[in-house]
Write a protein that holds these residues in place. Sequence first.
Motif, short mmCIF file in Angstrom:
data_model
loop_
_atom_site.label_atom_id
_atom_site.label_comp_id
_atom_site.label_asym_id
_atom_site.label_seq_id
_atom_site.Cartn_x
_atom_site.Cartn_y
_atom_site.Cartn_z
N TRP A 291 -7.05 -5.62 -1.07
CA TRP A 291 -7.23 -4.57 -2.10
C TRP A 291 -8.61 -5.10 -2.74
N GLY B 12 0.65 -1.22 -0.05
CA GLY B 12 0.13 -0.06 -0.03
C GLY B 12 0.73 1.21 0.06
N TYR C 190 -7.71 -0.85 1.30
CA TYR C 190 -6.68 -1.72 1.93
C TYR C 190 -6.34 -1.10 3.31
#
Length: 249
Positions: free
Chosen positions: A173, A97, A167
């Motif tokens: 995701w 991320g 996320y």
Amino acid sequence: MTKADKSQYVLGIDAGTTLLKASVYSLDGSCLGSGAALQPTTSPRPEWVEQDPNVWWKGLIQATKGALAAANLPGEEISAIGLSTQGGTLGIFDPDGNPKVPAIVWSDSRQRATEGDNQEENEAHYQLTGFNRRSGAPAVISWLGEYRKELFTKPYIIGFVPDFLTYKLVGEWVSDPTNVGISGLIDLKKGDIAAELLEQMQLSSANFARTEMGKGIAGNLLASAADALDLRAGIPVAVPAHDQYAASL
């Protein structure tokens, strides 16, 4: 409040292009309090519009705390989170991320590449996605592939605002067909990313958030996110929707 009352309030979040808003609602639809955070953009070149994805998360934290304060309600009373966001703004992230580059906003000129000259290919693309050929996300991905090839040499996720925020919230995701739809990547008949477009761009579905169709919950709030937001860990977070689709409801 007793423990039995903790299911009486939910948090609604709308991550817009210029403003991120959060509101606390009771189950009868009454808004008890709201908070907001500006979402600044930058323009490093004429007609380029970019945002730092970390600002999206910081804004969500600020707006959530503001909403709780306005509602005079402790975060432990919130039982679920709903999320809608701006669509089409595209970033490149590592699998954990972390943004690799600033996100390219939907209004950026790189999202408006000219169509190809082949009328037959243009029409086939329009019938598949409802978008002009090489506009939206396909145009951005093509531009990044040409000028920022290094972004694709290590594991990466091509993500949009809802994908990134989900996320951060649940560690997965996950996105919704409405977000895929506005990106220009969708197969309209399947409601998911078009496999033939991925093949053309030499990409894999593993490089994108998972599209959840008909499932209401993206996951449960992570302890790290709960600490940042002053909420309870483990509460359900809804699959995010595109803001204009959500507003139409």
